[in-house]
Design a protein around this motif. Structure first.
Motif, PDB file in Angstrom:
ATOM      1  N   LYS A 143       1.262  -1.405  -0.154  1.00  0.00           N
ATOM      2  CA  LYS A 143       0.056  -0.121  -0.129  1.00  0.00           C
ATOM      3  C   LYS A 143       0.968   1.318  -0.183  1.00  0.00           C
ATOM      4  O   LYS A 143       0.579   2.064  -1.045  1.00  0.00           O
ATOM      5  CB  LYS A 143      -0.734   0.054   1.111  1.00  0.00           C
ATOM      6  CG  LYS A 143      -1.985   1.641   1.010  1.00  0.00           C
ATOM      7  CD  LYS A 143      -3.100   0.436   2.308  1.00  0.00           C
ATOM      8  CE  LYS A 143      -3.523  -0.180   2.368  1.00  0.00           C
ATOM      9  NZ  LYS A 143      -5.022   0.012   3.219  1.00  0.00           N
ATOM     10  N   PHE A 144       1.778   1.022   0.775  1.00  0.00           N
ATOM     11  CA  PHE A 144       3.362   2.639   0.933  1.00  0.00           C
ATOM     12  C   PHE A 144       3.942   2.939  -0.844  1.00  0.00           C
ATOM     13  O   PHE A 144       3.671   3.986  -1.128  1.00  0.00           O
ATOM     14  CB  PHE A 144       4.220   2.059   1.967  1.00  0.00           C
ATOM     15  CG  PHE A 144       3.026   2.444   3.136  1.00  0.00           C
ATOM     16  CD1 PHE A 144       2.446   4.162   3.194  1.00  0.00           C
ATOM     17  CD2 PHE A 144       3.030   1.709   4.010  1.00  0.00           C
ATOM     18  CE1 PHE A 144       1.624   4.572   5.065  1.00  0.00           C
ATOM     19  CE2 PHE A 144       1.927   2.643   5.581  1.00  0.00           C
ATOM     20  CZ  PHE A 144       1.537   3.032   5.702  1.00  0.00           C
ATOM     21  N   ILE A 145       3.289   1.507  -1.231  1.00  0.00           N
ATOM     22  CA  ILE A 145       4.970   1.802  -2.439  1.00  0.00           C
ATOM     23  C   ILE A 145       3.949   1.834  -3.667  1.00  0.00           C
ATOM     24  O   ILE A 145       4.135   2.348  -4.122  1.00  0.00           O
ATOM     25  CB  ILE A 145       5.377   0.336  -2.582  1.00  0.00           C
ATOM     26  CG1 ILE A 145       6.268  -0.545  -1.619  1.00  0.00           C
ATOM     27  CG2 ILE A 145       5.706   0.184  -4.159  1.00  0.00           C
ATOM     28  CD1 ILE A 145       7.458  -1.529  -1.360  1.00  0.00           C
ATOM     29  N   SER A 146       2.528   1.690  -3.231  1.00  0.00           N
ATOM     30  CA  SER A 146       1.579   1.671  -4.197  1.00  0.00           C
ATOM     31  C   SER A 146       0.954   3.213  -4.284  1.00  0.00           C
ATOM     32  O   SER A 146       1.399   4.226  -5.683  1.00  0.00           O
ATOM     33  CB  SER A 146       0.495   1.445  -4.338  1.00  0.00           C
ATOM     34  OG  SER A 146       0.715  -0.195  -4.710  1.00  0.00           O
ATOM     35  N   LEU A 147       1.317   4.497  -2.753  1.00  0.00           N
ATOM     36  CA  LEU A 147       0.674   5.376  -2.643  1.00  0.00           C
ATOM     37  C   LEU A 147       2.385   6.512  -2.942  1.00  0.00           C
ATOM     38  O   LEU A 147       2.502   7.354  -3.561  1.00  0.00           O
ATOM     39  CB  LEU A 147       0.800   5.520  -1.047  1.00  0.00           C
ATOM     40  CG  LEU A 147      -0.748   5.231  -0.963  1.00  0.00           C
ATOM     41  CD1 LEU A 147      -0.617   5.450   0.106  1.00  0.00           C
ATOM     42  CD2 LEU A 147      -1.950   5.931  -2.154  1.00  0.00           C
ATOM     43  N   LEU A 148       3.338   5.812  -2.856  1.00  0.00           N
ATOM     44  CA  LEU A 148       4.753   6.310  -3.367  1.00  0.00           C
ATOM     45  C   LEU A 148       4.551   6.686  -4.935  1.00  0.00           C
ATOM     46  O   LEU A 148       5.161   7.840  -5.632  1.00  0.00           O
ATOM     47  CB  LEU A 148       6.247   5.634  -2.642  1.00  0.00           C
ATOM     48  CG  LEU A 148       6.089   6.321  -1.170  1.00  0.00           C
ATOM     49  CD1 LEU A 148       7.477   5.359  -1.232  1.00  0.00           C
ATOM     50  CD2 LEU A 148       6.118   7.609  -1.066  1.00  0.00           C
ATOM     51  N   LEU A 149       4.044   5.588  -6.050  1.00  0.00           N
ATOM     52  CA  LEU A 149       3.858   5.620  -6.926  1.00  0.00           C
ATOM     53  C   LEU A 149       3.232   6.303  -7.512  1.00  0.00           C
ATOM     54  O   LEU A 149       3.099   7.289  -8.961  1.00  0.00           O
ATOM     55  CB  LEU A 149       3.947   3.761  -7.696  1.00  0.00           C
ATOM     56  CG  LEU A 149       5.575   3.108  -7.538  1.00  0.00           C
ATOM     57  CD1 LEU A 149       5.066   1.716  -7.873  1.00  0.00           C
ATOM     58  CD2 LEU A 149       5.907   3.409  -8.100  1.00  0.00           C
ATOM     59  N   ILE A 150       1.977   6.968  -7.436  1.00  0.00           N
ATOM     60  CA  ILE A 150       1.004   8.085  -7.380  1.00  0.00           C
ATOM     61  C   ILE A 150       1.827   8.816  -7.115  1.00  0.00           C
ATOM     62  O   ILE A 150       1.696  10.543  -8.152  1.00  0.00           O
ATOM     63  CB  ILE A 150      -0.262   7.749  -6.095  1.00  0.00           C
ATOM     64  CG1 ILE A 150      -0.498   6.578  -6.813  1.00  0.00           C
ATOM     65  CG2 ILE A 150      -1.101   8.975  -6.864  1.00  0.00           C
ATOM     66  CD1 ILE A 150      -2.027   6.210  -6.460  1.00  0.00           C
TER      67      ILE A 150
END
Length: 108
Positions: free
Chosen positions: A87-94
């Motif tokens: 979830k955190f990695i995905s938010l960083l990508l966004i």
């Protein structure tokens, strides 16, 4: 500069609308159900004013990206959703995508 305040307001209203959506319990609670529509309508109005000076690609990316990040934080902190590494990695990508669009945006 005023257009960025409209965009910030649009983001805050969208986040409030999405939070009201969760609190409405599938439209079984009246006040959050009504607020959901009020907040989303106001968010679109503010976003429309922001689009007078901000490129639509940048404004929408910031609106949706920051809104997504804030809703994820509210989900984790308030609604006790799991905080996973994915979830955190995905938010960083966004966030990286939003920054890329901001840096590549045309100056008015």
């Amino acid at each position: 500069m005023q257009h960025w305040f409209f965009l910030a307001g649009a983001i805050a209203l969208e986040v409030a609308g999405t939070t009201a959506m969760k609190l409405s319990a599938s439209f079984t609670k009246l006040i959050p159900s009504v607020l959901l529509f009020v907040f989303y309508a106001a968010s679109f109005v503010a976003l429309t004013f922001a689009l007078k000076k901000i490129d639509v690609s940048v404004a929408y990316a910031v609106w949706s990206g920051v809104g997504t990040a804030l809703i994820a934080a509210i989900g984790i902190l308030y609604f006790r959703e799991p905080a996973t590494a994915l979830k955190f990695i995905s938010l960083l990508l966004i966030i990286a995508g939003v920054v890329g669009l901001l840096l590549g945006g045309e100056k008015h």
